[in-house]
Design an enzyme around this catalytic site. Sequence first.
Site, PDB file in Angstrom:
ATOM      1  NE  ARG A  28      -5.339  38.246  31.618  1.00 18.80           N
ATOM      2  CZ  ARG A  28      -4.276  37.477  31.537  1.00 18.80           C
ATOM      3  NH1 ARG A  28      -3.207  37.739  32.254  1.00 18.80           N
ATOM      4  NH2 ARG A  28      -4.263  36.440  30.735  1.00 18.80           N
ATOM      5  CD1 TRP A  58      -9.874  45.471  26.817  1.00 18.45           C
ATOM      6  CD2 TRP A  58      -8.939  46.738  28.404  1.00 18.45           C
ATOM      7  NE1 TRP A  58      -9.073  46.406  26.189  1.00 18.45           N
ATOM      8  CE2 TRP A  58      -8.489  47.188  27.146  1.00 18.45           C
ATOM      9  CE3 TRP A  58      -8.473  47.383  29.560  1.00 18.45           C
ATOM     10  CZ2 TRP A  58      -7.610  48.266  27.001  1.00 18.45           C
ATOM     11  CZ3 TRP A  58      -7.587  48.446  29.420  1.00 18.45           C
ATOM     12  CH2 TRP A  58      -7.174  48.879  28.149  1.00 18.45           C
ATOM     13  CB  THR A  66     -10.223  42.925  22.461  1.00 17.39           C
ATOM     14  OG1 THR A  66     -10.217  41.652  21.813  1.00 17.39           O
ATOM     15  CG2 THR A  66      -9.764  43.981  21.496  1.00 17.39           C
ATOM     16  CD  GLU A 121       4.239  25.206   8.538  1.00 22.54           C
ATOM     17  OE1 GLU A 121       4.097  24.300   9.375  1.00 22.54           O
ATOM     18  OE2 GLU A 121       3.757  25.147   7.393  1.00 22.54           O
ATOM     19  CB  ILE A 173      -5.565  30.578  17.307  1.00 22.60           C
ATOM     20  CG1 ILE A 173      -5.016  29.386  16.516  1.00 22.60           C
ATOM     21  CG2 ILE A 173      -5.237  31.869  16.580  1.00 22.60           C
ATOM     22  CD1 ILE A 173      -3.515  29.351  16.356  1.00 22.60           C
ATOM     23  CB  SER A 174      -6.209  32.890  22.358  1.00 22.10           C
ATOM     24  OG  SER A 174      -6.030  31.716  23.087  1.00 22.10           O
ATOM     25  CG  HIS A 208       2.148  40.322  33.462  1.00 19.10           C
ATOM     26  ND1 HIS A 208       1.874  39.374  32.509  1.00 19.10           N
ATOM     27  CD2 HIS A 208       1.040  40.394  34.245  1.00 19.10           C
ATOM     28  CE1 HIS A 208       0.649  38.891  32.717  1.00 19.10           C
ATOM     29  NE2 HIS A 208       0.135  39.481  33.760  1.00 19.10           N
ATOM     30  CG  LEU A 226      12.880  43.174  14.049  1.00 20.04           C
ATOM     31  CD1 LEU A 226      12.425  41.923  13.321  1.00 20.04           C
ATOM     32  CD2 LEU A 226      13.464  42.802  15.397  1.00 20.04           C
ATOM     33  CG  ASP A 263      -0.545  31.879  27.644  1.00 19.50           C
ATOM     34  OD1 ASP A 263      -0.722  32.610  28.631  1.00 19.50           O
ATOM     35  OD2 ASP A 263      -1.344  30.988  27.313  1.00 19.50           O
ATOM     36  N   GLY A 264       1.834  32.488  29.736  1.00 21.26           N
ATOM     37  CA  GLY A 264       2.403  31.772  30.885  1.00 21.26           C
ATOM     38  C   GLY A 264       3.149  32.652  31.871  1.00 21.26           C
TER      39      GLY A 264
END
Length: 255
Positions: A86, A84, A81, A222, A210-211, A52, A146, A35-36
């Site tokens: 934006r 969209w 979801t 955690e 948590i959005s 971005h 990974l 975020d941010g």
Amino acid sequence: MIPFKKWFGSKPQGEELIPRLDSDNIPNHVAVIMDGNGRWAQKRGLPRVAGHHSGMKNVKKITMAANAIGVNVLTMYAFSTENWKRPKEEVEYLMKLPLEFFPKEIEELIANNVQIRMTGWKEGLPEYTLKAIEDAIEQTKHNDGLILNFALNYGSRKEMLSGVKQMAQDITDGVISADAIDESLFSSYLLTNPLPDPDLLIRTSGELRISNFMLWQLAYSELWFTDLCWPEFSEQHFYEAIGEYQRRARRYGGL
Ligand code: FPP
């Protein structure tokens, strides 16, 4: 001392910054709410999409950092979801990022044995976005290192509702019985199946929520928050989060 993995290609930064992490207690699955980006850009007088773009570059850096210490799954929340809603131009920009990211990075990701995965609905994504990510999944399918999992067009409530609907259908069809429903069966109906639940959730930009992200899967994770915006979140901050994780006592409701 951490058994540092060698990264082929551009050298991972922050090797010398790794605090004294316990190599026996590295979280198996780290999930990140990146975020941010918009605020990071605005603070610099740049358009939101520049944030971005910078955020996309940071995905690679943190992937390298996670790989170096032996994290097995790294989930990056790239598009929800709800995103969209934006402005069209911003959504289009975000949808084009995989077209830049994968061609640029795939060789190095393959050389480092990274597997690309996606958690989210394919329906609704532009064809070019889906193709970029599906090509990357295909190109890395023989790797066993990974897992770099992109949560793309993902939302947790929708995921749980569609899982519940599918379970109801399977009960009607006699595939499962209602009595057999337990946590593990329910998990198997979620989009994240067969990935393990996250051990650690990192969220940047100072938002303490948590959005609609992995609501079921985060039950015992955690949580680690930072005021830093995603583009300025470095390997050092990542290792700080891991260090803090290692100082926590995970009790899962027990003593
Ligand atoms: C939230 O920040 C961030 C997003 C909605 C997009 C995250 C995506 C990336 C970092 C790139 C992903 C890379 C690939 C290859 C798919 P925000 O813009 O909502 O921040 P703000 O709250 O400051 O506006």
